[in-house]
Design a protein around this motif. Structure first.
Motif, PDB file in Angstrom:
ATOM      1  N   PHE A   1       0.848  -1.186   0.000  1.00 56.52           N
ATOM      2  CA  PHE A   1       0.000   0.000   0.000  1.00 56.52           C
ATOM      3  C   PHE A   1       0.883   1.234   0.000  1.00 56.52           C
ATOM      4  O   PHE A   1       2.037   1.185   0.381  1.00 56.52           O
ATOM      5  CB  PHE A   1      -0.869   0.038   1.262  1.00 56.52           C
ATOM      6  N   HIS A   2       0.295   2.355  -0.428  1.00 55.76           N
ATOM      7  CA  HIS A   2       0.959   3.632  -0.269  1.00 55.76           C
ATOM      8  C   HIS A   2       0.091   4.490   0.632  1.00 55.76           C
ATOM      9  O   HIS A   2      -1.121   4.613   0.426  1.00 55.76           O
ATOM     10  CB  HIS A   2       1.162   4.318  -1.618  1.00 55.76           C
ATOM     11  N   CYS A   3       0.725   5.078   1.639  1.00 53.96           N
ATOM     12  CA  CYS A   3      -0.013   5.878   2.603  1.00 53.96           C
ATOM     13  C   CYS A   3       0.003   7.351   2.205  1.00 53.96           C
ATOM     14  O   CYS A   3       1.061   7.924   1.971  1.00 53.96           O
ATOM     15  CB  CYS A   3       0.594   5.696   3.990  1.00 53.96           C
ATOM     16  N   ASP A   4      -1.188   7.928   2.111  1.00 54.37           N
ATOM     17  CA  ASP A   4      -1.310   9.346   1.795  1.00 54.37           C
ATOM     18  C   ASP A   4      -0.873  10.232   2.952  1.00 54.37           C
ATOM     19  O   ASP A   4      -0.510  11.376   2.767  1.00 54.37           O
ATOM     20  CB  ASP A   4      -2.767   9.685   1.464  1.00 54.37           C
ATOM     21  N   GLY A   5      -0.956   9.699   4.138  1.00 53.83           N
ATOM     22  CA  GLY A   5      -0.624  10.487   5.320  1.00 53.83           C
ATOM     23  C   GLY A   5       0.866  10.709   5.460  1.00 53.83           C
ATOM     24  O   GLY A   5       1.331  11.841   5.495  1.00 53.83           O
ATOM     25  N   CYS A   6       1.629   9.641   5.514  1.00 53.67           N
ATOM     26  CA  CYS A   6       3.059   9.788   5.754  1.00 53.67           C
ATOM     27  C   CYS A   6       3.873   9.537   4.480  1.00 53.67           C
ATOM     28  O   CYS A   6       5.092   9.526   4.519  1.00 53.67           O
ATOM     29  CB  CYS A   6       3.505   8.857   6.885  1.00 53.67           C
ATOM     30  N   LYS A   7       3.181   9.348   3.349  1.00 49.95           N
ATOM     31  CA  LYS A   7       3.836   9.183   2.043  1.00 49.95           C
ATOM     32  C   LYS A   7       4.827   8.022   2.018  1.00 49.95           C
ATOM     33  O   LYS A   7       5.883   8.106   1.401  1.00 49.95           O
ATOM     34  CB  LYS A   7       4.569  10.467   1.632  1.00 49.95           C
ATOM     35  N   GLN A   8       4.469   7.005   2.705  1.00 49.02           N
ATOM     36  CA  GLN A   8       5.358   5.846   2.734  1.00 49.02           C
ATOM     37  C   GLN A   8       4.682   4.642   2.120  1.00 49.02           C
ATOM     38  O   GLN A   8       3.455   4.535   2.115  1.00 49.02           O
ATOM     39  CB  GLN A   8       5.727   5.527   4.182  1.00 49.02           C
ATOM     40  N   ASP A   9       5.516   3.774   1.584  1.00 50.05           N
ATOM     41  CA  ASP A   9       5.000   2.493   1.135  1.00 50.05           C
ATOM     42  C   ASP A   9       4.927   1.555   2.320  1.00 50.05           C
ATOM     43  O   ASP A   9       5.857   1.458   3.105  1.00 50.05           O
ATOM     44  CB  ASP A   9       5.910   1.915   0.048  1.00 50.05           C
ATOM     45  N   VAL A  10       3.810   0.915   2.427  1.00 50.40           N
ATOM     46  CA  VAL A  10       3.556   0.082   3.589  1.00 50.40           C
ATOM     47  C   VAL A  10       3.240  -1.334   3.123  1.00 50.40           C
ATOM     48  O   VAL A  10       2.461  -1.542   2.205  1.00 50.40           O
ATOM     49  CB  VAL A  10       2.348   0.635   4.384  1.00 50.40           C
ATOM     50  N   GLU A  11       3.862  -2.279   3.757  1.00 52.52           N
ATOM     51  CA  GLU A  11       3.548  -3.680   3.481  1.00 52.52           C
ATOM     52  C   GLU A  11       2.663  -4.205   4.589  1.00 52.52           C
ATOM     53  O   GLU A  11       2.994  -4.096   5.760  1.00 52.52           O
ATOM     54  CB  GLU A  11       4.841  -4.507   3.471  1.00 52.52           C
ATOM     55  N   LEU A  12       1.545  -4.767   4.210  1.00 54.75           N
ATOM     56  CA  LEU A  12       0.642  -5.301   5.217  1.00 54.75           C
ATOM     57  C   LEU A  12       0.305  -6.743   4.903  1.00 54.75           C
ATOM     58  O   LEU A  12       0.158  -7.130   3.751  1.00 54.75           O
ATOM     59  CB  LEU A  12      -0.643  -4.476   5.266  1.00 54.75           C
ATOM     60  N   THR A  13       0.185  -7.483   5.950  1.00 54.76           N
ATOM     61  CA  THR A  13      -0.158  -8.889   5.798  1.00 54.76           C
ATOM     62  C   THR A  13      -1.530  -9.146   6.397  1.00 54.76           C
ATOM     63  O   THR A  13      -1.799  -8.759   7.517  1.00 54.76           O
ATOM     64  CB  THR A  13       0.867  -9.753   6.554  1.00 54.76           C
ATOM     65  N   HIS A  14      -2.398  -9.686   5.603  1.00 53.18           N
ATOM     66  CA  HIS A  14      -3.668 -10.131   6.172  1.00 53.18           C
ATOM     67  C   HIS A  14      -4.200 -11.263   5.321  1.00 53.18           C
ATOM     68  O   HIS A  14      -3.787 -11.447   4.188  1.00 53.18           O
ATOM     69  CB  HIS A  14      -4.649  -8.978   6.315  1.00 53.18           C
ATOM     70  N   SER A  15      -5.135 -11.975   5.857  1.00 52.55           N
ATOM     71  CA  SER A  15      -5.586 -13.173   5.161  1.00 52.55           C
ATOM     72  C   SER A  15      -6.543 -12.822   4.027  1.00 52.55           C
ATOM     73  O   SER A  15      -7.062 -11.711   3.941  1.00 52.55           O
ATOM     74  CB  SER A  15      -6.254 -14.127   6.146  1.00 52.55           C
ATOM     75  N   PHE A  16      -6.758 -13.777   3.154  1.00 55.12           N
ATOM     76  CA  PHE A  16      -7.619 -13.572   1.997  1.00 55.12           C
ATOM     77  C   PHE A  16      -9.035 -13.183   2.393  1.00 55.12           C
ATOM     78  O   PHE A  16      -9.721 -12.483   1.679  1.00 55.12           O
ATOM     79  CB  PHE A  16      -7.679 -14.861   1.166  1.00 55.12           C
ATOM     80  N   SER A  17      -9.469 -13.678   3.514  1.00 58.35           N
ATOM     81  CA  SER A  17     -10.862 -13.475   3.899  1.00 58.35           C
ATOM     82  C   SER A  17     -11.116 -12.088   4.481  1.00 58.35           C
ATOM     83  O   SER A  17     -12.248 -11.655   4.579  1.00 58.35           O
ATOM     84  CB  SER A  17     -11.291 -14.546   4.900  1.00 58.35           C
ATOM     85  N   GLU A  18     -10.050 -11.401   4.859  1.00 57.07           N
ATOM     86  CA  GLU A  18     -10.233 -10.075   5.436  1.00 57.07           C
ATOM     87  C   GLU A  18     -10.260  -9.012   4.348  1.00 57.07           C
ATOM     88  O   GLU A  18      -9.579  -9.144   3.334  1.00 57.07           O
ATOM     89  CB  GLU A  18      -9.068  -9.740   6.381  1.00 57.07           C
ATOM     90  N   PRO A  19     -11.008  -7.942   4.554  1.00 57.03           N
ATOM     91  CA  PRO A  19     -10.977  -6.825   3.605  1.00 57.03           C
ATOM     92  C   PRO A  19      -9.662  -6.066   3.729  1.00 57.03           C
ATOM     93  O   PRO A  19      -9.011  -6.113   4.776  1.00 57.03           O
ATOM     94  CB  PRO A  19     -12.153  -5.945   4.042  1.00 57.03           C
ATOM     95  N   HIS A  20      -9.276  -5.373   2.650  1.00 54.42           N
ATOM     96  CA  HIS A  20      -8.052  -4.581   2.715  1.00 54.42           C
ATOM     97  C   HIS A  20      -8.234  -3.418   3.680  1.00 54.42           C
ATOM     98  O   HIS A  20      -9.282  -2.778   3.685  1.00 54.42           O
ATOM     99  CB  HIS A  20      -7.702  -4.022   1.334  1.00 54.42           C
TER     100      HIS A  20
END
Ligand SMILES: [Zn+2]
Length: 66
Positions: free
Chosen positions: A6-25
């Motif tokens: 993901f890219h964060c509009d707040g801190c302008k950083q690229d963020v890697e997030l891990t979550h399962s397929f069943s969860e919404p982004h």
């Protein structure tokens, strides 16, 4: 667990997030509360710390698309 970029509009950083397929982004960056946007760097999902998908790479080298 799949890793999403993901890219964060707040801190302008690229963020890697891990979550399962069943969860919404997630829509917000937990660190700063900024808006998250999906970043598509590659069509495939990156599996972190998994050794069992490394055979993919030598089977089919990706053509360079400009
Ligand atoms: Zn942020």
């Amino acid at each position: 667990m799949p890793v999403y970029l993901f890219h964060c509009d707040g801190c302008k950083q690229d963020v890697e997030l891990t979550h399962s397929f069943s969860e919404p982004h997630p829509k917000k960056h937990k660190g700063c509360g900024g808006k998250l946007k999906r970043t598509f760097t590659a069509p495939e999902i990156v599996y972190k710390g998994a050794g069992f998908f490394h055979t993919d790479k030598r089977l089919d080298p990706k053509p360079e698309v400009e």
